[in-house]
Design a protein around this motif. Structure first.
Motif, PDB file in Angstrom:
ATOM      1  N   ASN A   4       0.820  -1.208   0.000  1.00 30.35           N
ATOM      2  CA  ASN A   4       0.000   0.000   0.000  1.00 30.35           C
ATOM      3  C   ASN A   4       0.854   1.258   0.000  1.00 30.35           C
ATOM      4  OD1 ASN A   4      -2.357  -1.417  -0.031  1.00 30.35           O
ATOM      5  ND2 ASN A   4      -2.968  -0.919   2.060  1.00 30.35           N
ATOM      6  N   ILE A   5       1.905   1.253   0.803  1.00 30.83           N
ATOM      7  CA  ILE A   5       2.757   2.431   0.895  1.00 30.83           C
ATOM      8  C   ILE A   5       3.477   2.684  -0.417  1.00 30.83           C
ATOM      9  CG2 ILE A   5       4.860   3.321   2.002  1.00 30.83           C
ATOM     10  CD1 ILE A   5       3.824   2.197   4.635  1.00 30.83           C
ATOM     11  N   ARG A   6       3.926   1.623  -1.084  1.00 27.68           N
ATOM     12  CA  ARG A   6       4.554   1.803  -2.398  1.00 27.68           C
ATOM     13  C   ARG A   6       3.557   2.388  -3.399  1.00 27.68           C
ATOM     14  NH1 ARG A   6       6.807  -3.363  -1.379  1.00 27.68           N
ATOM     15  NH2 ARG A   6       5.319  -4.325  -2.839  1.00 27.68           N
ATOM     16  N   HIS A   7       2.353   1.841  -3.384  1.00 25.27           N
ATOM     17  CA  HIS A   7       1.308   2.314  -4.275  1.00 25.27           C
ATOM     18  C   HIS A   7       0.981   3.780  -3.986  1.00 25.27           C
ATOM     19  CE1 HIS A   7      -2.419   2.254  -6.612  1.00 25.27           C
ATOM     20  NE2 HIS A   7      -3.076   2.675  -5.548  1.00 25.27           N
ATOM     21  N   LEU A   8       0.869   4.130  -2.710  1.00 23.65           N
ATOM     22  CA  LEU A   8       0.567   5.496  -2.315  1.00 23.65           C
ATOM     23  C   LEU A   8       1.684   6.454  -2.713  1.00 23.65           C
ATOM     24  CD1 LEU A   8      -1.147   7.598  -0.841  1.00 23.65           C
ATOM     25  CD2 LEU A   8      -0.089   6.836   1.309  1.00 23.65           C
ATOM     26  N   GLU A  50      -8.797   1.837  -1.352  1.00 22.83           N
ATOM     27  CA  GLU A  50      -8.366   1.140  -0.148  1.00 22.83           C
ATOM     28  C   GLU A  50      -9.560   0.709   0.707  1.00 22.83           C
ATOM     29  OE1 GLU A  50      -5.985  -0.495   2.838  1.00 22.83           O
ATOM     30  OE2 GLU A  50      -5.719  -0.094   0.716  1.00 22.83           O
ATOM     31  N   ALA A  51     -10.553   1.582   0.830  1.00 25.30           N
ATOM     32  CA  ALA A  51     -11.712   1.277   1.667  1.00 25.30           C
ATOM     33  C   ALA A  51     -12.511   0.093   1.150  1.00 25.30           C
ATOM     34  CB  ALA A  51     -12.617   2.510   1.777  1.00 25.30           C
ATOM     35  N   THR A  52     -12.503  -0.116  -0.175  1.00 23.80           N
ATOM     36  CA  THR A  52     -13.288  -1.204  -0.752  1.00 23.80           C
ATOM     37  C   THR A  52     -12.463  -2.465  -1.012  1.00 23.80           C
ATOM     38  OG1 THR A  52     -12.919  -0.287  -2.975  1.00 23.80           O
ATOM     39  CG2 THR A  52     -14.930   0.375  -1.841  1.00 23.80           C
ATOM     40  N   PRO A  85     -14.892   7.430   2.538  1.00 31.99           N
ATOM     41  CA  PRO A  85     -14.964   6.105   1.896  1.00 31.99           C
ATOM     42  C   PRO A  85     -15.108   4.960   2.905  1.00 31.99           C
ATOM     43  CG  PRO A  85     -13.252   7.424   0.871  1.00 31.99           C
ATOM     44  CD  PRO A  85     -13.681   8.168   2.102  1.00 31.99           C
ATOM     45  N   LYS A  86     -14.430   5.067   4.049  1.00 29.80           N
ATOM     46  CA  LYS A  86     -14.543   4.000   5.052  1.00 29.80           C
ATOM     47  C   LYS A  86     -15.953   3.927   5.627  1.00 29.80           C
ATOM     48  CE  LYS A  86      -9.679   4.022   6.375  1.00 29.80           C
ATOM     49  NZ  LYS A  86      -8.682   4.322   7.427  1.00 29.80           N
ATOM     50  N   PHE A  87     -16.536   5.091   5.892  1.00 28.52           N
ATOM     51  CA  PHE A  87     -17.897   5.122   6.416  1.00 28.52           C
ATOM     52  C   PHE A  87     -18.880   4.523   5.415  1.00 28.52           C
ATOM     53  CE2 PHE A  87     -21.898   7.569   6.195  1.00 28.52           C
ATOM     54  CZ  PHE A  87     -22.504   7.108   7.362  1.00 28.52           C
TER      55      PHE A  87
END
Length: 210
Positions: free
Chosen positions: A73-77, A99-101, A164-166
């Motif tokens: 994730n960090i590389r992608h970000l 990320e949320a989905t 998005p998380k909500f």
């Protein structure tokens, strides 16, 4: 001797990676509860004792899986944050929706509700990602206002990653009322899409719910 040690290290790393691939596949196919030493071994075509050689405990398997997932994730970000500074809010919004989905994110979060060590690891990983996001966003949010209030970088970031998380949490139980309205309104607030939307780690569109 040095060559032999490097070869052994590479083989060890490869085997460990294959086992973690199997862990992820089990979580995606059957949920985190399906992950056991025996199930991982069967998926990888090895013995349970070999799995236990690399991971002494079940928590150890999950912690290793989360750490590897976080590194991806960090590389992608970091790649996404190479966008022009004025486009970073939009880039972070697309990243956060992706990320949320993510099915793996959902499984890890559910797992964290039952295992304290996993919960602590998820919290630490989230703080790492949040700091990276905030460091990138802070110099470029001057003048952003929301509901007639000027937002600090931290407040804007929390909206970007929190909405998005909500929405995903509600959609997980079948609630979708007004979701599209909120997404449309926030996307209008962020402005038009400038850069092409990056693909997720799985190669699917960030907005895919499949």
């Amino acid at each position: 001797m040095a060559t032999s040690s490097r070869r052994t290290g590479a083989e060890t790393s490869k085997t460990r990676g294959v086992l973690l691939d199997c862990v992820e596949q089990l979580m995606l196919e059957e949920g985190y509860a399906a992950v056991t030493f025996r199930a991982v071994a069967a998926k990888a075509g090895v013995t349970s004792s070999l799995v236990q050689y690399y991971f002494r405990t079940l928590d150890g398997i999950f912690l290793a899986a989360i750490r590897r997932y976080t590194e991806r994730n960090i590389r992608h970000l970091a790649e996404a944050l190479q966008a022009p500074r004025d486009q970073l809010p939009r880039v972070l919004w697309e990243y956060s929706r992706d990320e949320a989905t993510s099915a793996l994110t959902t499984e890890f979060m559910a797992l964290g509700n039952h295992r304290e060590s996993v919960r602590a690891e998820i919290a630490e990983a989230t703080e790492q990602v949040r700091k990276l996001q905030l460091d990138a966003l802070s110099p470029g949010v001057d003048g952003h206002r929301f509901l007639d209030q000027e937002l600090t970088p931290g407040a804007l970031l929390l909206l970007i990653v929190g909405i998005p998380k909500f929405l995903n949490l509600e959609e997980g139980i079948g609630v979708r009322t007004a979701h599209r309205e909120l997404v449309d309104a926030f996307e209008q607030y962020l402005g038009p899409v400038q850069p092409p939307v990056p693909k997720s780690r799985s190669g699917r569109s960030p907005r895919s719910r499949n």
